[in-house]
Enzyme design. Structure first.
Site, PDB file in Angstrom:
ATOM      1  N   GLY A  55       0.785  -1.231   0.000  1.00  0.00           N
ATOM      2  CA  GLY A  55       0.000   0.000   0.000  1.00  0.00           C
ATOM      3  C   GLY A  55       0.819   1.284   0.000  1.00  0.00           C
ATOM      4  O   GLY A  55       0.348   2.343  -0.407  1.00  0.00           O
ATOM      5  N   GLU A 110       4.407   4.701   6.355  1.00  0.00           N
ATOM      6  CA  GLU A 110       3.165   3.915   6.305  1.00  0.00           C
ATOM      7  C   GLU A 110       2.135   4.599   5.415  1.00  0.00           C
ATOM      8  O   GLU A 110       2.112   5.827   5.312  1.00  0.00           O
ATOM      9  CB  GLU A 110       2.573   3.799   7.719  1.00  0.00           C
ATOM     10  CG  GLU A 110       2.827   2.466   8.385  1.00  0.00           C
ATOM     11  CD  GLU A 110       2.019   1.313   7.792  1.00  0.00           C
ATOM     12  OE1 GLU A 110       1.567   1.394   6.633  1.00  0.00           O
ATOM     13  OE2 GLU A 110       1.833   0.328   8.501  1.00  0.00           O
ATOM     14  N   ASP A 111       1.278   3.814   4.797  1.00  0.00           N
ATOM     15  CA  ASP A 111       0.164   4.393   4.065  1.00  0.00           C
ATOM     16  C   ASP A 111      -0.921   4.854   5.037  1.00  0.00           C
ATOM     17  O   ASP A 111      -1.352   5.996   5.013  1.00  0.00           O
ATOM     18  CB  ASP A 111      -0.389   3.415   3.016  1.00  0.00           C
ATOM     19  CG  ASP A 111      -0.616   2.014   3.567  1.00  0.00           C
ATOM     20  OD1 ASP A 111      -0.385   1.781   4.781  1.00  0.00           O
ATOM     21  OD2 ASP A 111      -1.021   1.134   2.793  1.00  0.00           O
ATOM     22  N   ASP A 114      -4.398   2.552  11.299  1.00  0.00           N
ATOM     23  CA  ASP A 114      -5.799   2.375  11.656  1.00  0.00           C
ATOM     24  C   ASP A 114      -5.853   2.004  13.136  1.00  0.00           C
ATOM     25  O   ASP A 114      -5.755   2.872  14.000  1.00  0.00           O
ATOM     26  CB  ASP A 114      -6.369   1.302  10.729  1.00  0.00           C
ATOM     27  CG  ASP A 114      -7.866   1.142  10.847  1.00  0.00           C
ATOM     28  OD1 ASP A 114      -8.531   2.082  11.288  1.00  0.00           O
ATOM     29  OD2 ASP A 114      -8.373   0.063  10.491  1.00  0.00           O
ATOM     30  N   LYS A 142      -5.991   7.319  11.103  1.00  0.00           N
ATOM     31  CA  LYS A 142      -7.350   7.221  11.660  1.00  0.00           C
ATOM     32  C   LYS A 142      -7.209   7.103  13.161  1.00  0.00           C
ATOM     33  O   LYS A 142      -7.330   6.010  13.726  1.00  0.00           O
ATOM     34  CB  LYS A 142      -8.035   5.963  11.118  1.00  0.00           C
ATOM     35  CG  LYS A 142      -8.312   5.968   9.639  1.00  0.00           C
ATOM     36  CD  LYS A 142      -9.193   4.759   9.336  1.00  0.00           C
ATOM     37  CE  LYS A 142      -9.204   4.418   7.892  1.00  0.00           C
ATOM     38  NZ  LYS A 142      -9.831   3.091   7.676  1.00  0.00           N
ATOM     39  N   PHE A 163     -13.805   3.303   6.012  1.00  0.00           N
ATOM     40  CA  PHE A 163     -12.926   2.539   5.136  1.00  0.00           C
ATOM     41  C   PHE A 163     -12.768   3.297   3.814  1.00  0.00           C
ATOM     42  O   PHE A 163     -13.747   3.629   3.159  1.00  0.00           O
ATOM     43  CB  PHE A 163     -13.505   1.148   4.887  1.00  0.00           C
ATOM     44  CG  PHE A 163     -12.540   0.247   4.166  1.00  0.00           C
ATOM     45  CD1 PHE A 163     -11.563  -0.453   4.868  1.00  0.00           C
ATOM     46  CD2 PHE A 163     -12.600   0.121   2.792  1.00  0.00           C
ATOM     47  CE1 PHE A 163     -10.663  -1.273   4.198  1.00  0.00           C
ATOM     48  CE2 PHE A 163     -11.698  -0.702   2.114  1.00  0.00           C
ATOM     49  CZ  PHE A 163     -10.729  -1.392   2.822  1.00  0.00           C
ATOM     50  N   VAL A 164     -11.536   3.589   3.436  1.00  0.00           N
ATOM     51  CA  VAL A 164     -11.279   4.358   2.214  1.00  0.00           C
ATOM     52  C   VAL A 164     -10.403   3.556   1.259  1.00  0.00           C
ATOM     53  O   VAL A 164      -9.725   2.610   1.668  1.00  0.00           O
ATOM     54  CB  VAL A 164     -10.585   5.706   2.536  1.00  0.00           C
ATOM     55  CG1 VAL A 164     -11.470   6.567   3.416  1.00  0.00           C
ATOM     56  CG2 VAL A 164      -9.223   5.484   3.177  1.00  0.00           C
ATOM     57  N   ASP A 170      -6.280  -0.416  -0.748  1.00  0.00           N
ATOM     58  CA  ASP A 170      -7.081  -1.339  -1.561  1.00  0.00           C
ATOM     59  C   ASP A 170      -8.325  -1.814  -0.830  1.00  0.00           C
ATOM     60  O   ASP A 170      -8.429  -1.749   0.398  1.00  0.00           O
ATOM     61  CB  ASP A 170      -6.252  -2.581  -1.916  1.00  0.00           C
ATOM     62  CG  ASP A 170      -6.050  -3.497  -0.703  1.00  0.00           C
ATOM     63  OD1 ASP A 170      -5.488  -3.014   0.305  1.00  0.00           O
ATOM     64  OD2 ASP A 170      -6.480  -4.660  -0.748  1.00  0.00           O
ATOM     65  N   ARG A 176      -5.997   0.445  -5.754  1.00  0.00           N
ATOM     66  CA  ARG A 176      -4.722   1.045  -5.328  1.00  0.00           C
ATOM     67  C   ARG A 176      -4.252   2.119  -6.299  1.00  0.00           C
ATOM     68  O   ARG A 176      -3.540   3.041  -5.922  1.00  0.00           O
ATOM     69  CB  ARG A 176      -3.622  -0.036  -5.249  1.00  0.00           C
ATOM     70  CG  ARG A 176      -3.812  -1.066  -4.151  1.00  0.00           C
ATOM     71  CD  ARG A 176      -2.534  -1.875  -3.999  1.00  0.00           C
ATOM     72  NE  ARG A 176      -2.716  -3.128  -3.297  1.00  0.00           N
ATOM     73  CZ  ARG A 176      -2.679  -3.270  -1.974  1.00  0.00           C
ATOM     74  NH1 ARG A 176      -2.491  -2.209  -1.213  1.00  0.00           N
ATOM     75  NH2 ARG A 176      -2.842  -4.451  -1.415  1.00  0.00           N
TER      76      ARG A 176
HETATM   77  P1  IMP Z   1      -3.971  -1.378  11.459  1.00  0.00           P
HETATM   78  O1  IMP Z   1      -5.408  -1.553  11.871  1.00  0.00           O
HETATM   79  O2  IMP Z   1      -3.416  -0.059  11.926  1.00  0.00           O
HETATM   80  O3  IMP Z   1      -3.154  -2.550  11.915  1.00  0.00           O
HETATM   81  O4  IMP Z   1      -3.958  -1.339   9.876  1.00  0.00           O
HETATM   82  C1  IMP Z   1      -3.627  -2.464   9.167  1.00  0.00           C
HETATM   83  C2  IMP Z   1      -3.757  -2.308   7.700  1.00  0.00           C
HETATM   84  O5  IMP Z   1      -5.135  -2.278   7.354  1.00  0.00           O
HETATM   85  C3  IMP Z   1      -3.208  -1.067   7.038  1.00  0.00           C
HETATM   86  O6  IMP Z   1      -1.819  -1.093   6.854  1.00  0.00           O
HETATM   87  C4  IMP Z   1      -3.937  -1.133   5.712  1.00  0.00           C
HETATM   88  O7  IMP Z   1      -3.302  -2.064   4.863  1.00  0.00           O
HETATM   89  C5  IMP Z   1      -5.280  -1.652   6.129  1.00  0.00           C
HETATM   90  N1  IMP Z   1      -6.256  -0.561   6.255  1.00  0.00           N
HETATM   91  C6  IMP Z   1      -6.624   0.121   7.353  1.00  0.00           C
HETATM   92  N2  IMP Z   1      -7.571   1.032   7.075  1.00  0.00           N
HETATM   93  C7  IMP Z   1      -7.786   0.923   5.740  1.00  0.00           C
HETATM   94  C8  IMP Z   1      -8.660   1.604   4.816  1.00  0.00           C
HETATM   95  O8  IMP Z   1      -9.444   2.516   5.159  1.00  0.00           O
HETATM   96  N3  IMP Z   1      -8.598   1.204   3.524  1.00  0.00           N
HETATM   97  C9  IMP Z   1      -7.774   0.226   3.080  1.00  0.00           C
HETATM   98  N4  IMP Z   1      -6.936  -0.438   3.906  1.00  0.00           N
HETATM   99  C10 IMP Z   1      -6.955  -0.088   5.220  1.00  0.00           C
HETATM  100 MG    MG Z   2      -0.289  -0.891   5.097  1.00  0.00          MG
END
Ligand code: IMP
Ligand code: MG
Length: 194
Positions: A55, A110-111, A114, A142, A163-164, A170, A176
């Site tokens: 990502g 990081e992209d 979350d 977020k 969710f975006v 993706d 993407r």
């Molecule tokens: P985490 O919840 O911070 O562990 O996020 C894990 C992964 O979930 C991120 O690195 C993204 O790959 C994916 N992710 C989280 N939020 C989104 C979103 O809004 N769209 C797409 N992928 C997401």
């Molecule tokens: Mg990621």
């Protein structure tokens, strides 16, 4: 003049989009600012930028030329496993860094952050290798979804708890390549697939 096609040009991909949250031009200009800040803060440090595939690719591609000091670049790849729910999710390292980071100034790119669970796992892993410093630069944040505290030195955009897709993010491996960030139509996005 933007270097991107108009949103309509993305055909069936844009058909799935309900609303554009952040247009391409805004993302690009914010990334230029992040690059300037990084260049200032890491002057003389030869930082190692570490990205997590896949990502982060569009973000890294735009960020690199916005940085005007010497840097090095490396990537990791991970896969999430286990039940869908956030708190039970595990992370497996699929590809490790290609060189040691001991004594290096590491900037983790990081992209999106979350819940923070993925990044928390990765930061713990990297910290154990004794870098001189370890900071985080995320394009999207977020913070309202956070389950674990993650200090982010650089944040591009704060996102709502939604969710975006687009700009690297993706849904089931699609979207993407959209140059903007948007929300999916409800008939396309099934939360159970998250
Ligand atoms: P985490 O919840 O911070 O562990 O996020 C894990 C992964 O979930 C991120 O690195 C993204 O790959 C994916 N992710 C989280 N939020 C989104 C979103 O809004 N769209 C797409 N992928 C997401
Ligand atoms: Mg990621």
């Amino acid at each position: 003049m933007s270097g991107y096609y108009a949103p309509e040009a993305y055909g069936e991909l844009t058909d799935g989009i309900r609303e554009i949250l952040i247009p391409a031009e805004e993302i690009e200009s914010r990334i230029m600012e992040l690059g300037q800040a990084i260049s200032r803060d890491y002057e003389g440090c030869n930082p190692l930028l570490v990205g997590v595939l896949k990502g982060v690719v569009p973000f890294i591609a735009a960020l690199l030329p916005a940085i005007t000091i010497p840097i090095e670049l490396d990537f990791m790849a991970i896969s999430s496993y286990g039940p869908g729910s956030d708190s039970e999710r595990g992370v497996r390292l699929e590809k490790d860094l290609s060189s040691p980071i001991k004594g290096r100034h590491v900037l983790f790119i990081e992209d999106v952050i979350d819940t923070g669970l993925t990044l928390n796992y990765l930061l713990k892993n990297l910290r154990a290798r004794k870098p001189a410093s370890l900071k985080v630069c995320t394009l999207f944040n977020k913070s309202r979804r956070r389950l674990i505290e993650i200090p982010s030195a650089y944040v591009g955009f704060e996102l709502p708890n939604l969710f975006v897709v687009g700009y690297g993010l993706d849904y089931r491996e699609r979207y993407r390549n959209l140059p903007f960030v948007g929300l999916l139509k409800p008939e396309v996005f099934q939360p159970s697939g998250e």
